[in-house]
Design an enzyme around this catalytic site. Structure first.
Site, short mmCIF file in Angstrom:
data_model
loop_
_atom_site.label_atom_id
_atom_site.label_comp_id
_atom_site.label_asym_id
_atom_site.label_seq_id
_atom_site.Cartn_x
_atom_site.Cartn_y
_atom_site.Cartn_z
N ILE A 1 106.09 39.90 80.47
CA ILE A 1 105.98 41.16 79.71
C ILE A 1 104.50 41.48 79.47
CG2 ILE A 1 106.80 42.41 77.68
CD1 ILE A 1 109.09 41.32 79.36
N PRO B 1 104.53 43.89 70.76
CA PRO B 1 105.68 43.86 69.84
C PRO B 1 106.86 43.14 70.49
CG PRO B 1 105.42 46.05 70.78
CD PRO B 1 104.24 45.24 71.25
N LYS C 1 102.97 36.89 91.89
CA LYS C 1 103.68 35.74 91.33
C LYS C 1 103.71 34.70 92.46
CE LYS C 1 106.58 33.61 88.39
NZ LYS C 1 106.39 33.34 86.97
N GLY D 1 102.57 37.01 72.88
CA GLY D 1 103.59 37.61 73.72
C GLY D 1 104.60 38.45 72.96
N ALA E 1 103.72 29.86 86.43
CA ALA E 1 105.11 29.50 86.12
C ALA E 1 105.04 28.49 84.99
CB ALA E 1 105.80 28.91 87.33
#
Ligand SMILES: Nc1ncnc2c1ncn2[C@@H]1O[C@H](COP(=O)(O)OP(=O)(O)OP(=O)(O)O)[C@@H](O)[C@H]1O
Ligand SMILES: C[C@H](N)[C@H](N)CCCCCC(=O)O
Ligand SMILES: [Mg+2]
Length: 390
Positions: A170, A352, A190, A326, A264
């Site tokens: 996120i 948030p 990724k 986070g 990861a």
């Protein structure tokens, strides 16, 4: 409440802090001797990335500076003057116990603002300073915006976490959205996506939905929700190669202003294998690339230790790092405010706790407000942020 100073920088050549800066060439000399013709000579100054990684960061063929899961080992090249711990500088007075007046979020938020003002050379909220303005409501002096980082981060940024499930994906999406909104060309990579067999959306899918960066790439996918190296082994698939990963990231850096690379789990999770057969970790990727790192951390109890451990591991390797929370809760409790006070010198963002479930349009419009200008956001006053968040 005393707030520790940010870690001293060991790295004087820190191009990711400069507009248009390149990257330290950690993939240069240390690498060219040992991984075959395909790499030798291909990653030095001639590739547009100035060489000159600090000696302690130089990659050694087949011999990671700190082997995975044995992070207590000293750095490969101990410093004459070892770095201070990132959270607490030696010699600092221990934290004072909270007074009664401080045991509420509002008081802590105000104190955080004063600490920030003091750190940026301003007078505290009640003091006089040529940099202070006046509150339109109260006429009281207000601290000028405090910027933890004077420059925008560009180039390659690695995103790790204090653990798995801390909000790396996120936060990466938020960084991508803010940078895109600022006009940057953004790629997200990724390297190792595990847990494909669970059917959960992949990190690339989540980031594509929330932020829609120009490029999103997953280098390897594995069925089981494990660390990438373990997942490769149990599936009988090829493990990620460190230098193929480095090359893939650098290839995107040639075509984009910002390349965000999500790890990861945490920093020392075994990611893949070197040509020598030794495992490599996300920390090894950071030192090989000479890239800055964002550490995504939790806001609640336990985060101070996990964050300090991660920052210390990066600091010892000469890697510059900053922190994003986070998921900041909508109803923060005392522990969240206390943790914010400790971590704020390291922070460049806080999301948030409902960010991940936002409509993508709302997410993209909101993301700049969660990140400081270092990450192409507009969050430039933690006191104001704390007051609004509370
Ligand atoms: N700020 C947030 N808002 C909403 N949901 C969040 C937020 N942060 C984390 N989550 C949720 O928590 C879970 C873990 O977050 P995320 O996938 O970003 O973790 P991660 O650190 O990327 O984990 P991994 O190591 O698997 O990559 C997800 O279900 C995500 O939706
Ligand atoms: C499957 C999970 N969500 C992550 N992608 C991988 C996390 C690996 C953590 C390994 C560990 O630290 O024990
Ligand atoms: Mg993730």
């Amino acid at each position: 409440m005393p707030v520790a100073a940010p870690p001293r920088e060991r790295v004087t050549d820190d191009p990711l802090h400069a507009h248009g800066g390149g990257h330290r060439g950690g993939h240069g000399a240390g690498h060219s001797g040992g991984h075959g013709a395909g790499h030798s000579g291909g990653h030095g100054p001639g590739d547009g990335h100035p060489a000159g990684a600090p000696a302690g960061e130089a990659h050694r063929d087949g011999a990671p500076a700190v082997p995975p899961l044995t992070a207590t080992a000293p750095p490969a090249e101990p410093e004459a003057d070892p770095p201070a711990l990132p959270i607490e500088e030696p010699g600092e007075s221990p934290a004072e116990p909270l007074t009664e007046a401080e045991v509420d979020g509002e008081a802590l938020a105000a104190e955080i603002g004063n600490e920030l003002a003091a750190q940026s050379g301003e007078s505290p909220q009640t003091g006089e300073s040529p940099q202070t303005g006046q509150s339109p409501q109260t006429g009281e002096p207000q601290p000028a915006p405090a910027r933890a980082e004077p420059h925008e981060w560009r180039g390659i940024i690695l995103v790790t976490g204090t653990d798995t499930e801390v909000g790396k994906t996120i936060a990466t999406a938020a960084m991508a959205a803010a940078a895109q909104a600022a006009g940057l060309r953004v790629a997200v990579i990724k390297p190792g996506q595990t847990g494909i067999a669970t059917g959960a959306p992949t990190d690339a899918e989540v980031i594509t939905r929330l932020a829609g960066p120009e490029t999103v790439r997953t280098l390897a996918e594995y069925p089981e929700p494990l660390a990438p190296l373990a997942a490769a082994k149990v599936a009988g698939q090829a493990a990620l190669d460190l230098f193929e990963t480095v090359d893939a990231i650098r290839a995107e850096a040639e075509k984009h202003d910002l390349v965000l690379v999500e790890g990861a789990g945490g920093l020392l999770v075994p990611m893949g294998l070197r040509p020598s057969g030794e495992p490599w970790t996300f920390a090894d990727l950071a030192t090989t690339l000479g890239a800055n790192v964002i550490v995504v951390a939790r806001a609640g109890l336990g985060t101070l230790n996990h964050t300090a451990l991660t920052l210390e591991a990066l600091h010892r390797r000469g890697v510059y790092a900053r922190v994003i929370l986070g998921a900041w809760p909508h109803d923060p409790e005392l522990v969240h405010w206390a943790n914010l006070g400790e971590l704020v010198p390291h922070l460049v963002g806080a999301l948030p706790s409902d960010a991940g479930s936002m409509d993508p349009g709302v997410f993209r419009r909101s993301a700049p407000g969660w990140l400081t200008p270092a990450l192409h956001g507009v969050l430039d006053n933690w006191r104001v942020w704390a007051e609004e968040a509370g």
